[in-house]
Design a protein around this motif. Structure first.
Motif, short mmCIF file in Angstrom:
data_model
loop_
_atom_site.label_atom_id
_atom_site.label_comp_id
_atom_site.label_asym_id
_atom_site.label_seq_id
_atom_site.Cartn_x
_atom_site.Cartn_y
_atom_site.Cartn_z
N CYS A 17 19.04 44.36 14.84
CA CYS A 17 18.41 44.89 13.63
C CYS A 17 19.46 45.28 12.59
O CYS A 17 19.30 44.97 11.40
N ASP A 56 19.81 43.61 8.88
CA ASP A 56 19.68 44.47 7.71
C ASP A 56 20.96 44.55 6.88
O ASP A 56 20.90 44.67 5.65
N HIS A 90 14.63 47.13 9.40
CA HIS A 90 13.88 46.93 10.64
C HIS A 90 13.81 48.27 11.37
O HIS A 90 14.84 48.87 11.67
N ALA A 102 8.34 46.46 16.28
CA ALA A 102 9.13 46.67 15.06
C ALA A 102 8.24 46.60 13.83
O ALA A 102 7.25 45.87 13.79
N ASN A 106 9.04 45.72 9.93
CA ASN A 106 10.13 45.09 9.19
C ASN A 106 9.78 45.03 7.71
O ASN A 106 8.80 44.40 7.33
#
Length: 174
Positions: free
Chosen positions: A29, A33, A78, A98, A100
């Protein structure tokens, strides 16, 4: 007088394995990101396979596919929720829920999706990593017109190596 509980080594080993697997998912994640594709790649074994909405292929093909898509966006965040790991020796099933968030797409606009990362994890040479991943899309919501400008000056996230986290890590790793 109460008896003290001595930890069972297999139980401790299982807890450590679950923590290592959780950190693989967290690093994935962060890599997505922060647009750190080397970090994303490090979450997979070299022969891993990935299945995403609109994509099925090897980890190298996935990196080549997802990189340009991420570069089109202003950013992503996320958020992981429930995470369950089932261990089977040096193989595990990991399921992480998750949410997102995606913003700044030039044609699609801002959107948020709910997903589950269902991973076949394997420990090879003492290292847990993804052998096969299914990014299961549960829902997608348009957030078009909902983003606003920051309320004041202050720290902002950056991708591609220019984030505050990168500067702080560099300062501590002299």
């Amino acid at each position: 007088m109460t008896a003290t509980h001595s930890p069972n080594l297999p139980e401790v080993r299982d807890l450590l394995a679950k923590q290592e697997i959780h950190e693989v998912v967290l690093r994935y994640c962060r890599g997505i990101d922060r647009l750190d594709l080397d970090l994303v790649r490090s979450c997979y074994h070299p022969d891993a396979v990935d299945h995403h909405t609109g994509f099925d292929g090897t980890v190298d093909e996935y990196i080549a596919w997802v990189g340009p898509k991420l570069e089109l966006l202003g950013g992503t965040l996320h958020f992981l929720g429930n995470h369950l790991v089932e261990l089977f020796g040096d193989v595990a099933i990991s399921e992480a829920y998750a949410t997102n968030v995606h913003w700044g797409h030039p044609s699609r606009g801002d959107f948020t999706s709910g997903a589950r990362f269902v991973d076949l994890m394997e420990r090879r040479d003492g290292r847990w990593a993804i052998a096969e991943r299914w990014a299961v899309r549960e829902w997608t919501r348009s957030d078009a017109g909902r983003m606003t400008a920051p309320e004041a000056n202050g720290p902002r996230g950056a991708r591609g190596g220019g984030d505050l986290l990168d500067a702080l890590r560099a300062r501590l790793h002299r």
